[in-house]
Design an enzyme around this catalytic site. Structure first.
Site, PDB file in Angstrom:
ATOM      1  N   LYS A   1      46.167  18.378  -9.311  1.00  0.00           N
ATOM      2  CA  LYS A   1      47.180  19.263  -9.902  1.00  0.00           C
ATOM      3  C   LYS A   1      47.380  20.496  -9.018  1.00  0.00           C
ATOM      4  O   LYS A   1      46.467  21.295  -8.855  1.00  0.00           O
ATOM      5  CB  LYS A   1      46.759  19.739 -11.298  1.00  0.00           C
ATOM      6  CG  LYS A   1      47.937  20.423 -11.996  1.00  0.00           C
ATOM      7  CD  LYS A   1      47.540  21.319 -13.139  1.00  0.00           C
ATOM      8  CE  LYS A   1      47.212  22.712 -12.715  1.00  0.00           C
ATOM      9  NZ  LYS A   1      48.353  23.548 -12.313  1.00  0.00           N
TER      10      LYS A   1
ATOM     11  N   GLU B   1      35.109  26.129  -5.691  1.00  0.00           N
ATOM     12  CA  GLU B   1      35.375  27.124  -4.640  1.00  0.00           C
ATOM     13  C   GLU B   1      36.105  28.264  -5.322  1.00  0.00           C
ATOM     14  O   GLU B   1      37.271  28.119  -5.700  1.00  0.00           O
ATOM     15  CB  GLU B   1      36.222  26.463  -3.545  1.00  0.00           C
ATOM     16  CG  GLU B   1      36.083  27.143  -2.210  1.00  0.00           C
ATOM     17  CD  GLU B   1      37.118  28.228  -2.015  1.00  0.00           C
ATOM     18  OE1 GLU B   1      36.850  29.366  -2.473  1.00  0.00           O
ATOM     19  OE2 GLU B   1      38.170  27.941  -1.445  1.00  0.00           O
TER      20      GLU B   1
ATOM     21  N   CYS C   1      40.878  33.839  -0.677  1.00  0.00           N
ATOM     22  CA  CYS C   1      39.595  33.974  -1.371  1.00  0.00           C
ATOM     23  C   CYS C   1      38.535  34.584  -0.454  1.00  0.00           C
ATOM     24  O   CYS C   1      37.661  35.291  -0.911  1.00  0.00           O
ATOM     25  CB  CYS C   1      39.146  32.633  -1.930  1.00  0.00           C
ATOM     26  SG  CYS C   1      39.243  31.308  -0.731  1.00  0.00           S
TER      27      CYS C   1
ATOM     28  N   GLY D   1      39.900  28.143  -7.317  1.00  0.00           N
ATOM     29  CA  GLY D   1      40.667  29.109  -8.097  1.00  0.00           C
ATOM     30  C   GLY D   1      39.781  30.256  -8.517  1.00  0.00           C
ATOM     31  O   GLY D   1      38.797  30.576  -7.844  1.00  0.00           O
ATOM     32  N   SER D   2      40.122  30.859  -9.640  1.00  0.00           N
ATOM     33  CA  SER D   2      39.401  32.059 -10.057  1.00  0.00           C
ATOM     34  C   SER D   2      38.018  31.713 -10.600  1.00  0.00           C
ATOM     35  O   SER D   2      37.792  30.621 -11.131  1.00  0.00           O
ATOM     36  CB  SER D   2      40.206  32.801 -11.126  1.00  0.00           C
ATOM     37  OG  SER D   2      40.383  31.963 -12.241  1.00  0.00           O
ATOM     38  N   THR D   3      37.119  32.671 -10.507  1.00  0.00           N
ATOM     39  CA  THR D   3      35.762  32.470 -11.021  1.00  0.00           C
ATOM     40  C   THR D   3      35.786  32.253 -12.539  1.00  0.00           C
ATOM     41  O   THR D   3      35.042  31.429 -13.066  1.00  0.00           O
ATOM     42  CB  THR D   3      34.874  33.671 -10.638  1.00  0.00           C
ATOM     43  OG1 THR D   3      34.753  33.671  -9.210  1.00  0.00           O
ATOM     44  CG2 THR D   3      33.488  33.593 -11.245  1.00  0.00           C
TER      45      THR D   3
ATOM     46  N   GLY E   1      36.853  28.685 -13.169  1.00  0.00           N
ATOM     47  CA  GLY E   1      35.804  27.809 -12.629  1.00  0.00           C
ATOM     48  C   GLY E   1      34.580  27.779 -13.539  1.00  0.00           C
ATOM     49  O   GLY E   1      33.988  26.726 -13.769  1.00  0.00           O
TER      50      GLY E   1
ATOM     51  N   GLU F   1      38.113  41.153  -7.437  1.00  0.00           N
ATOM     52  CA  GLU F   1      38.950  40.485  -6.440  1.00  0.00           C
ATOM     53  C   GLU F   1      40.408  40.882  -6.690  1.00  0.00           C
ATOM     54  O   GLU F   1      40.979  40.544  -7.720  1.00  0.00           O
ATOM     55  CB  GLU F   1      38.783  38.968  -6.579  1.00  0.00           C
ATOM     56  CG  GLU F   1      39.459  38.199  -5.485  1.00  0.00           C
ATOM     57  CD  GLU F   1      39.260  36.691  -5.604  1.00  0.00           C
ATOM     58  OE1 GLU F   1      39.267  36.158  -6.727  1.00  0.00           O
ATOM     59  OE2 GLU F   1      39.147  36.041  -4.557  1.00  0.00           O
TER      60      GLU F   1
HETATM   61  P1  NDP Z   1      43.462  30.287 -11.725  1.00  0.00           P
HETATM   62  O1  NDP Z   1      42.019  30.059 -11.520  1.00  0.00           O
HETATM   63  O2  NDP Z   1      43.945  30.500 -13.101  1.00  0.00           O
HETATM   64  O3  NDP Z   1      44.284  29.038 -11.138  1.00  0.00           O
HETATM   65  C1  NDP Z   1      43.822  28.095 -10.182  1.00  0.00           C
HETATM   66  C2  NDP Z   1      44.271  26.696 -10.592  1.00  0.00           C
HETATM   67  O4  NDP Z   1      43.654  26.322 -11.822  1.00  0.00           O
HETATM   68  C3  NDP Z   1      45.769  26.571 -10.840  1.00  0.00           C
HETATM   69  O5  NDP Z   1      46.211  25.285 -10.467  1.00  0.00           O
HETATM   70  C4  NDP Z   1      45.846  26.754 -12.340  1.00  0.00           C
HETATM   71  O6  NDP Z   1      47.028  26.267 -12.888  1.00  0.00           O
HETATM   72  C5  NDP Z   1      44.645  25.971 -12.788  1.00  0.00           C
HETATM   73  N1  NDP Z   1      44.124  26.312 -14.097  1.00  0.00           N
HETATM   74  C6  NDP Z   1      44.348  27.422 -14.844  1.00  0.00           C
HETATM   75  N2  NDP Z   1      43.652  27.358 -15.994  1.00  0.00           N
HETATM   76  C7  NDP Z   1      42.972  26.180 -15.972  1.00  0.00           C
HETATM   77  C8  NDP Z   1      42.055  25.547 -16.879  1.00  0.00           C
HETATM   78  N3  NDP Z   1      41.685  26.103 -18.029  1.00  0.00           N
HETATM   79  N4  NDP Z   1      41.538  24.343 -16.526  1.00  0.00           N
HETATM   80  C9  NDP Z   1      41.872  23.772 -15.360  1.00  0.00           C
HETATM   81  N5  NDP Z   1      42.728  24.313 -14.487  1.00  0.00           N
HETATM   82  C10 NDP Z   1      43.269  25.516 -14.773  1.00  0.00           C
HETATM   83  O7  NDP Z   1      43.955  31.452 -10.824  1.00  0.00           O
HETATM   84  P2  NDP Z   1      45.328  32.283 -10.988  1.00  0.00           P
HETATM   85  O8  NDP Z   1      46.367  31.583 -10.260  1.00  0.00           O
HETATM   86  O9  NDP Z   1      45.626  32.603 -12.401  1.00  0.00           O
HETATM   87  O10 NDP Z   1      44.926  33.623 -10.257  1.00  0.00           O
HETATM   88  C11 NDP Z   1      44.129  34.595 -10.930  1.00  0.00           C
HETATM   89  C12 NDP Z   1      43.149  35.230 -10.006  1.00  0.00           C
HETATM   90  O11 NDP Z   1      42.246  34.237  -9.534  1.00  0.00           O
HETATM   91  C13 NDP Z   1      43.737  35.807  -8.744  1.00  0.00           C
HETATM   92  O12 NDP Z   1      44.163  37.105  -8.909  1.00  0.00           O
HETATM   93  C14 NDP Z   1      42.580  35.713  -7.806  1.00  0.00           C
HETATM   94  O13 NDP Z   1      41.760  36.816  -7.972  1.00  0.00           O
HETATM   95  C15 NDP Z   1      41.857  34.489  -8.234  1.00  0.00           C
HETATM   96  N6  NDP Z   1      42.158  33.309  -7.401  1.00  0.00           N
HETATM   97  C16 NDP Z   1      41.246  32.943  -6.487  1.00  0.00           C
HETATM   98  C17 NDP Z   1      41.516  31.857  -5.678  1.00  0.00           C
HETATM   99  C18 NDP Z   1      40.557  31.432  -4.667  1.00  0.00           C
HETATM  100  O14 NDP Z   1      40.918  30.687  -3.760  1.00  0.00           O
HETATM  101  N7  NDP Z   1      39.317  31.812  -4.767  1.00  0.00           N
HETATM  102  C19 NDP Z   1      42.767  31.131  -5.733  1.00  0.00           C
HETATM  103  C20 NDP Z   1      43.662  31.573  -6.776  1.00  0.00           C
HETATM  104  C21 NDP Z   1      43.343  32.627  -7.552  1.00  0.00           C
HETATM  105  P3  NDP Z   1      48.315  27.241 -12.944  1.00  0.00           P
HETATM  106  O15 NDP Z   1      48.601  27.660 -11.564  1.00  0.00           O
HETATM  107  O16 NDP Z   1      49.343  26.347 -13.426  1.00  0.00           O
HETATM  108  O17 NDP Z   1      47.936  28.356 -13.848  1.00  0.00           O
END
Ligand code: NDP
Length: 494
Positions: free
Chosen positions: A196, A270, A304, A248-250, A253, A401
């Site tokens: 996804k 990650e 990240c 994605g976000s901590t 995760g 972050e």
């Molecule tokens: P998220 O962790 O919410 O999103 C990352 C991915 O997870 C997206 O595809 C998101 O979908 C999906 N997702 C969201 N909620 C769920 C869930 N409950 N179960 C499974 N998958 C889910 O990050 P955000 O985009 O909201 O960003 C928020 C903050 O996270 C940023 O400000 C940053 O600090 C951090 N971040 C860190 C990243 C990294 O590489 N370490 C990458 C992105 C964000 P959708 O996009 O549709 O919401």
């Protein structure tokens, strides 16, 4: 007659020269009005009606409607993946490699189009999507294609086997690169995937679906389910998965890890970061300033592993900050498709709000925010490169972050103090060290709590090097020989 060698040219040398616009052709990106889900090798309608709009963050204009996947679609995709994986794992590894090589070459063939598409959907400068993202996507695919028939020698026993079906969720900051990081090792090791992409950046993943078709990849091996967080949650909780990989976000995760605890499913995470970029007084200062700029302003700071905390030795702090400010005056913020642009648009209004709010909290806590004097486009989401000084270690901008173009500057006096401050974070994804002394470099790198430490460089990603975090930045590695272990079951020694 025209004088070919005029002695006197009437040019005003006191005014600054500007760059002429150098836009890449927007028409290279072939964007459809709407997209279905990619399941079992074809684009299909979702089981339940529903779509979301993806926008160009530099203008706010709608680009396309994409389908939203629900639990029934996840179920269908996981079943298609399971069926396809049975044949894929039995295919001769050299044949699996051929498929991956073909996909890698198609990415190269379509690289210009993919770079434009990525910049339009994500907002990142074309210079970065063209010179970093897409070449790295191809490198990851080539690298893993090379591994497909050599897995016996990867250090996982004589005959390692695939895990099965992987559910993968990726973020919006490097949309196609994160897809390649997830899909390439999974396929090379004989697995099938359901992935996804992020809600705000689905378009290059959908172009990748077309590339899988073009490459005649057996249907069902790669399934792409678009949607928002709920679609991601439905995917990672599906009981038919053998493995979940998340970037994605901590916060998200952690939630996924808690939900999957005890299921026996393999997981890699990650997550976020708050990297320290440590500059010693003996560093090559101009080179370090470039490294600081790359560390935090690359990809608008939506990285990240961004070097978001500058730790500079007190004796050179003023010099470094002055030089940094001079350098930032030359950065160009604007149209992502202009080849002269250094910083593009912030990926979404929500992210812009998050950055703005965190900087305000930082200022309330006593920091000073400085930005260069640059005009921002009127439409779309933008944020000026920002340097925060007078930052206490407890300030939220030094702890949370920001995921935007915001650098916190802290100082230290001794190497021990540098280590103490660098490690004073719940994250541990990356770090940087700048010094001319190799012994100091190694001393520092050994003590920094981070999955990746760069020396006299920053944000260098390479498919042959394992990437991943410690502490709250997650667990598991992507890339390199170690990354293969995330998609293999060790073979037994006879
Ligand atoms: P998220 O962790 O919410 O999103 C990352 C991915 O997870 C997206 O595809 C998101 O979908 C999906 N997702 C969201 N909620 C769920 C869930 N409950 N179960 C499974 N998958 C889910 O990050 P955000 O985009 O909201 O960003 C928020 C903050 O996270 C940023 O400000 C940053 O600090 C951090 N971040 C860190 C990243 C990294 O590489 N370490 C990458 C992105 C964000 P959708 O996009 O549709 O919401």
């Amino acid at each position: 007659m025209t004088d070919l060698h005029p002695r006197h040219v009437d040019v005003d040398l006191t005014s600054a020269w500007d760059y002429a616009p150098a836009p890449e052709a927007r028409g290279l990106a072939n964007i459809r009005d709407s997209y279905g889900l990619f399941v079992d090798g074809e684009f299909v309608d979702p089981a339940e009606d529903g779509s979301l709009t993806t926008y160009d963050p530099s203008t706010g204009e709608a680009l396309a409607e994409v389908a939203v996947a629900g639990p029934a679609d996840v179920d269908r995709a996981v079943k298609a993946a399971r069926k396809a994986q049975q044949g894929w794992m039995r295919l001769a590894p050299s044949e699996r490699a051929k498929h991956l090589f073909r996909i890698a070459r198609l990415v190269q063939d379509r690289s210009r189009e993919l770079a434009v598409l990525e910049s339009i959907d994500n907002g990142k400068p074309i210079r970065e999507s063209r010179d970093h993202d897409i070449p790295l996507v191809a490198q990851h695919l080539f690298h893993h294609a090379g591994w497909a028939d050599k897995l016996d020698h990867a250090g996982y026993g004589p005959n390692p086997t695939p895990l099965g079906v992987a559910g993968q969720v990726i973020p919006w900051n490097f949309p196609l690169l994160m897809l390649a990081w997830k899909v390439a090792p999974a396929l090379a090791c004989g697995n099938a995937v359901v992935i996804k992409p992020a809600e705000t950046t689905p378009l290059t993943a959908l172009a990748f679906a077309e590339i899988c078709q073009q490459a005649d990849l057996p249907p069902g091996l790669v399934n792409i389910l678009t949607g928002a967080g709920e679609s991601g949650a439905a995917l990672v909780s599906h009981e038919g998965l053998d493995k979940v990989a998340f970037t994605g976000s901590t916060a998200v995760g952690r939630k996924i890890t808690q939900n999957l605890a005890g299921t026996g499913r393999r997981i890699t995470m990650e997550l976020g970061g708050k990297a320290a970029n440590v500059v010693y007084e003996d560093a090559a200062i101009d080179q370090a300033v470039e490294g600081i700029v790359t560390g935090i302003f690359f990809n608008q700071g939506h990285v990240c592993c961004a070097g978001s905390r500058l730790l500079v030795q007190e004796s050179v702090a003023e010099l470094v900050v002055d030089k940094l400010k001079d350098r930032l005056q030359t950065l160009r913020v604007g149209d992502p498709l202009d080849k002269n642009t250094d910083l593009g648009a912030i990926n979404s209004p929500a992210q812009l709000e998050r950055i703005t709010e965190l900087v305000e909290r930082g200022v309330d806590a006593g920091a000073e925010a400085w930005t260069p004097d640059c005009a921002l486009p009127e439409a779309g989401s933008w944020y000026r490169p920002t340097v925060m000084t007078n930052v206490q270690a407890s300030n939220p901008v030094a702890r949370e972050e920001v995921f935007g173009p915001v650098l916190s500057v802290l100082t230290f006096r001794t190497p021990d103090e540098a280590i103490e401050k660098a490690n004073d974070t719940r994250y541990g994804l990356s770090a940087g060290v700048w010094t001319e002394k190799a012994s100091r470099m190694l001393w520092t790198a050994e003590r920094l709590q981070a999955g990746v430490v760069w020396a006299n460089t920053f944000n260098r990603l390479d498919p042959t090097a394992a990437f991943g975090g410690v502490k709250e930045s997650g667990f598991g590695r992507e890339g390199g020989r170690h990354g293969l272990g995330a998609y293999l079951r060790e073979g037994a020694v006879a």
